[in-house]
Design a protein around this motif. Sequence first.
Motif, PDB file in Angstrom:
ATOM      1  N   ARG A   1       0.810  -1.221   0.000  1.00  0.00           N
ATOM      2  CA  ARG A   1       0.000   0.000   0.000  1.00  0.00           C
ATOM      3  C   ARG A   1       0.847   1.276   0.000  1.00  0.00           C
ATOM      4  N   ILE A   2       2.110   1.133   0.454  1.00  0.00           N
ATOM      5  CA  ILE A   2       2.960   2.333   0.464  1.00  0.00           C
ATOM      6  C   ILE A   2       3.796   2.484  -0.813  1.00  0.00           C
ATOM      7  N   MET A   3       3.621   1.542  -1.732  1.00  0.00           N
ATOM      8  CA  MET A   3       4.388   1.636  -2.988  1.00  0.00           C
ATOM      9  C   MET A   3       3.933   2.847  -3.801  1.00  0.00           C
ATOM     10  N   LYS A   4       4.841   3.365  -4.638  1.00  0.00           N
ATOM     11  CA  LYS A   4       4.521   4.485  -5.510  1.00  0.00           C
ATOM     12  C   LYS A   4       3.419   4.087  -6.498  1.00  0.00           C
ATOM     13  N   PRO A   5       2.652   5.049  -6.983  1.00  0.00           N
ATOM     14  CA  PRO A   5       1.492   4.727  -7.825  1.00  0.00           C
ATOM     15  C   PRO A   5       1.790   3.799  -9.012  1.00  0.00           C
ATOM     16  N   ASN A   6       2.845   4.055  -9.766  1.00  0.00           N
ATOM     17  CA  ASN A   6       3.075   3.244 -10.961  1.00  0.00           C
ATOM     18  C   ASN A   6       4.187   2.206 -10.807  1.00  0.00           C
ATOM     19  N   SER A   7       4.588   1.994  -9.585  1.00  0.00           N
ATOM     20  CA  SER A   7       5.692   1.044  -9.399  1.00  0.00           C
ATOM     21  C   SER A   7       5.185  -0.393  -9.557  1.00  0.00           C
ATOM     22  N   ILE A   8       6.093  -1.253  -9.905  1.00  0.00           N
ATOM     23  CA  ILE A   8       5.704  -2.644 -10.217  1.00  0.00           C
ATOM     24  C   ILE A   8       6.414  -3.637  -9.303  1.00  0.00           C
ATOM     25  N   ILE A   9       5.815  -4.838  -9.221  1.00  0.00           N
ATOM     26  CA  ILE A   9       6.357  -5.936  -8.418  1.00  0.00           C
ATOM     27  C   ILE A   9       6.929  -6.991  -9.354  1.00  0.00           C
ATOM     28  N   MET A  10       8.138  -7.448  -9.053  1.00  0.00           N
ATOM     29  CA  MET A  10       8.774  -8.489  -9.868  1.00  0.00           C
ATOM     30  C   MET A  10       9.311  -9.599  -8.965  1.00  0.00           C
ATOM     31  N   HIS A  11       9.428 -10.785  -9.528  1.00  0.00           N
ATOM     32  CA  HIS A  11       9.954 -11.945  -8.794  1.00  0.00           C
ATOM     33  C   HIS A  11      10.360 -12.964  -9.850  1.00  0.00           C
ATOM     34  N   PRO A  12      11.552 -13.553  -9.735  1.00  0.00           N
ATOM     35  CA  PRO A  12      11.979 -14.498 -10.777  1.00  0.00           C
ATOM     36  C   PRO A  12      11.224 -15.828 -10.729  1.00  0.00           C
ATOM     37  N   ALA A  13      10.568 -16.110  -9.557  1.00  0.00           N
ATOM     38  CA  ALA A  13       9.820 -17.354  -9.371  1.00  0.00           C
ATOM     39  C   ALA A  13      10.772 -18.559  -9.459  1.00  0.00           C
ATOM     40  N   PRO A  14      10.430 -19.717  -8.906  1.00  0.00           N
ATOM     41  CA  PRO A  14       9.160 -19.970  -8.227  1.00  0.00           C
ATOM     42  C   PRO A  14       9.012 -19.145  -6.955  1.00  0.00           C
ATOM     43  N   VAL A  15       7.792 -18.697  -6.719  1.00  0.00           N
ATOM     44  CA  VAL A  15       7.467 -17.864  -5.567  1.00  0.00           C
ATOM     45  C   VAL A  15       7.156 -18.749  -4.366  1.00  0.00           C
ATOM     46  N   ASN A  16       7.714 -18.426  -3.202  1.00  0.00           N
ATOM     47  CA  ASN A  16       7.191 -19.000  -1.968  1.00  0.00           C
ATOM     48  C   ASN A  16       6.070 -18.074  -1.514  1.00  0.00           C
ATOM     49  N   ARG A  17       4.855 -18.437  -1.858  1.00  0.00           N
ATOM     50  CA  ARG A  17       3.705 -17.575  -1.548  1.00  0.00           C
ATOM     51  C   ARG A  17       3.585 -17.403  -0.032  1.00  0.00           C
ATOM     52  N   GLY A  18       3.390 -16.176   0.388  1.00  0.00           N
ATOM     53  CA  GLY A  18       3.271 -15.920   1.825  1.00  0.00           C
ATOM     54  C   GLY A  18       4.606 -15.765   2.511  1.00  0.00           C
ATOM     55  N   VAL A  19       5.701 -15.886   1.785  1.00  0.00           N
ATOM     56  CA  VAL A  19       7.020 -15.679   2.379  1.00  0.00           C
ATOM     57  C   VAL A  19       7.604 -14.381   1.788  1.00  0.00           C
ATOM     58  N   GLU A  20       8.130 -14.462   0.565  1.00  0.00           N
ATOM     59  CA  GLU A  20       8.682 -13.245  -0.048  1.00  0.00           C
ATOM     60  C   GLU A  20       7.581 -12.232  -0.360  1.00  0.00           C
ATOM     61  N   ILE A  21       6.390 -12.756  -0.615  1.00  0.00           N
ATOM     62  CA  ILE A  21       5.295 -11.893  -1.052  1.00  0.00           C
ATOM     63  C   ILE A  21       3.968 -12.495  -0.588  1.00  0.00           C
ATOM     64  N   ALA A  22       3.041 -11.631  -0.189  1.00  0.00           N
ATOM     65  CA  ALA A  22       1.726 -12.106   0.238  1.00  0.00           C
ATOM     66  C   ALA A  22       1.061 -12.853  -0.916  1.00  0.00           C
ATOM     67  N   ASP A  23       0.419 -13.938  -0.583  1.00  0.00           N
ATOM     68  CA  ASP A  23      -0.233 -14.791  -1.580  1.00  0.00           C
ATOM     69  C   ASP A  23      -1.073 -13.969  -2.561  1.00  0.00           C
ATOM     70  N   CYS A  24      -1.884 -13.062  -2.027  1.00  0.00           N
ATOM     71  CA  CYS A  24      -2.845 -12.345  -2.872  1.00  0.00           C
ATOM     72  C   CYS A  24      -2.187 -11.301  -3.768  1.00  0.00           C
ATOM     73  N   LEU A  25      -0.914 -11.015  -3.530  1.00  0.00           N
ATOM     74  CA  LEU A  25      -0.242 -10.012  -4.369  1.00  0.00           C
ATOM     75  C   LEU A  25       0.426 -10.618  -5.604  1.00  0.00           C
ATOM     76  N   VAL A  26       0.561 -11.943  -5.617  1.00  0.00           N
ATOM     77  CA  VAL A  26       1.282 -12.580  -6.727  1.00  0.00           C
ATOM     78  C   VAL A  26       0.646 -12.232  -8.067  1.00  0.00           C
ATOM     79  N   GLU A  27      -0.667 -12.185  -8.087  1.00  0.00           N
ATOM     80  CA  GLU A  27      -1.353 -11.890  -9.349  1.00  0.00           C
ATOM     81  C   GLU A  27      -2.092 -10.549  -9.283  1.00  0.00           C
ATOM     82  N   CYS A  28      -1.625  -9.643  -8.431  1.00  0.00           N
ATOM     83  CA  CYS A  28      -2.297  -8.335  -8.315  1.00  0.00           C
ATOM     84  C   CYS A  28      -1.948  -7.427  -9.505  1.00  0.00           C
ATOM     85  N   GLU A  29      -2.565  -6.280  -9.539  1.00  0.00           N
ATOM     86  CA  GLU A  29      -2.418  -5.412 -10.705  1.00  0.00           C
ATOM     87  C   GLU A  29      -0.977  -4.932 -10.924  1.00  0.00           C
ATOM     88  N   ARG A  30      -0.295  -4.693  -9.817  1.00  0.00           N
ATOM     89  CA  ARG A  30       1.091  -4.222  -9.917  1.00  0.00           C
ATOM     90  C   ARG A  30       2.068  -5.325 -10.333  1.00  0.00           C
TER      91      ARG A  30
END
Lengths: 312, 312, 312
Positions: A241-270
């Motif tokens: 929520r504190i990220m800049k308006p147009n900033s993006i999220i990246m991850h090389p995957a495989p993702v440990n959901r809920g560890v590096e990133i919240a599960d629900c953010l993996v496929e979010c708009e950013r």
Amino acid sequence: MKHLLTTSELEIKEINKILDDAQCFLNGGTWTPEQKVFVANLFFENSTRTKCSFEVAERRLGLDIIPFEVSTSSVSKGESLYDTVKTLEAIGVHAVVIRHSQDRYFDELTGRSGVSILNAGDGCGHHPTQSLLDLLTIKQEFGSFEGLKVAIIGDIAHSRVARSNADALVRLGAKVVFSGPKEWFNEELLENGMYEDVDTAVETADAVMLLRIQHERHESKANQTAEEYHQAYGLTEERERIMKPNSIIMHPAPVNRGVEIADCLVECERSRIFKQMQNGVYIRMAVLKRSIEHIEGGANHVNINQKWPVAY
Amino acid sequence: MKHLLTTSELEIKEINKILDDAQCFLNGGTWTPEQKVFVANLFFENSTRTKCSFEVAERRLGLDIIPFEVSTSSVSKGESLYDTVKTLEAIGVHAVVIRHSQDRYFDELTGRSGVSILNAGDGCGHHPTQSLLDLLTIKQEFGSFEGLKVAIIGDIAHSRVARSNADALVRLGAKVVFSGPKEWFNEELLENGMYEDVDTAVETADAVMLLRIQHERHESKANQTAEEYHQAYGLTEERERIMKPNSIIMHPAPVNRGVEIADCLVECERSRIFKQMQNGVYIRMAVLKRSIEHIEGGANHVNINQKWPVAY
Amino acid sequence: MKHLLTTSELEIKEINKILDDAQCFLNGGTWTPEQKVFVANLFFENSTRTKCSFEVAERRLGLDIIPFEVSTSSVSKGESLYDTVKTLEAIGVHAVVIRHSQDRYFDELTGRSGVSILNAGDGCGHHPTQSLLDLLTIKQEFGSFEGLKVAIIGDIAHSRVARSNADALVRLGAKVVFSGPKEWFNEELLENGMYEDVDTAVETADAVMLLRIQHERHESKANQTAEEYHQAYGLTEERERIMKPNSIIMHPAPVNRGVEIADCLVECERSRIFKQMQNGVYIRMAVLKRSIEHIEGGANHVNINQKWPVAY
């Protein structure tokens, strides 16, 4: 032959050429070698994304792929990587894609064989096609790298992605900061960027690049649970929520959901996580083309199947 | 995308369409998608017949196949089935064939990805292409299903084949009976057919469908040897002699020779066991076509490579 | 179907035809079957050279290859080799290449299935394509076999190469001697050649054929180190210096560098080790063509894609 070993050894103009070619493929461009070209994918470490992505790229270019499974090869009789690659060369393989747990495994190969080596990850060293696809993803988003701030957060000590990316980003004009557990930050990384606390990094970056905790590469921090890591260094919903308006999220995957990133953010708009994978195919087409063109020959070479470049 | 998950969800007219298309392929019909179509075969359980059969079918349709070995994929780093399928989608795979030990593994995939899922066996659940090839084999033999009696004998509790077949056969107008160790018969099966003792079942059925003892799926009955099972519930040479004149023997294979069926009967005149395997390729071509046509598009889509239907 | 099981069963004129066809392919000749031809490579023992070489050969001929991994097939559910091959036949596979640890595994297959069997190594028995590529390499060097002396040195007791080669070489007019640890020489070998001490053998042979110590096939000689073996029976740098001026070094590989042969000799001027591998592809194209032509048909068969023979 023309190798692809590390991002650091690529000049800026070579990087830009690869990004342009990849974008050209993404836009529908095609290219096929004139002669039959054989490649083999030698994955000494497990992979879904990188291996399958190379497989798709190779088929899109019309290459012939010789299947190679480490576990059922003569490697299990003790044959060295050098002899394996020389064998593949002898039977007509032009290029090999290799992932291997040993840092700079390719040093024993280059200059001693006529096969093009494409590095798909060496130990804790480099992973140039991952870097290039990250660069393409950033470029698609922001047009250029000049003045951007990229935060690389997580298992930076063991990450070949951190190493490969930071160097290229800085050379392209971006600013890089590292974050995550401070004990994983080291002197060597200072060359390309400072350490920053995770909240500041997330708040100010244009691209937040999370790295996978590589359980298979280091002693687990027995006293820190996945949830504790997530709260301390992960991209929680609160941090997003504190990220800049147009900033993006990246991850090389495989993702440990809920560890590096919240599960629900993996496929979010950013999130550009799945877009990164898409881009991976086109980057691999571009670097394969780069190596194969070289195989195919000299200045007078006319490629009758050459459909390149396309107007776009 | 268009999935193939269970036989139960297929309407009768869809089943008939698939059987017709398969017969058309068997008679020499060809069909190729206009664009490059990528598929991946994800077998989380061992297989020769089903996997190789899909591989042949895919090649006959001119599809591009991305090799995927579970043991060398990121699944071994803990990546979920969902993330694996999403990854394949991102890199351009249009359809995945999946065999998995978990019942209804596909529930977490459908509606959340654009990839067509073709179920090649889920736990003790369903195995629709096996059912469809069984139906094709019966139809080739008897012309229709109306009034036929089919005996399904053996490991009915753990069989995805029993479940898938009984439902479809009953809807198509056939009568189904179950036989084998009575403790493996359960309430759920009653929906589609009664339990019958093995001698009556063998004597009165038009098709005797034997099921493989799936040692890998249940505790072995330590007090019953293979020979004892064979005498009690197997198709012995003696039982084969009481079969109706034109009745046929079926088995999804792999066969435990001398257990479910006497060794010498596997390739006897009544046996359709290898014919079932032949039919499997054409059924898989038909269901792949069904999923891919859907990928390829809308009503106005003109397929220049369309060689379908052929006159036959 | 037309099998390739052992070198011994090939008549001299058949051997010469295969060598001629291979040379023709090497010189740029092409041949493609008229119809889609499916092959499967069943390697029950590990391999890089032989398996990859067949894979390249099959692709060069335009065959369709059905992937088969023993570890993920129904073989792991106990399915027999016979039932596996019959299954592949049923789903449309025309030819199978098999490597198996059991001597003469093919005896249970031939005459009971319509599939062409190409033996890629049976236990301590035969390895016909390795023999044929050895013969091609010798023929390229010396023009003919008449009057040549070939020394086969090393693990002759467990070598399918020794067995296959000696028989063919003698029939073609060459003289064969065996060397290495005398306890590995046995009566059976006497049929084709005498035992000779290693120094005499190396000094007088036109082709010095070293065999790999097959650690996986016999009890290690615990009291003899690799270095001791090398000094006693290996091709040391000292022994190489006493070789005849135009004599060549051969090894089927994988090479134990520093054991059968000094590390620096593997790629020396006399060595034909990598050339053997190159020739392997063309030999395999030739034997595949031989089996497939037979599949394709009778005297009136017109192959519209037939580009064979080429002028050369």
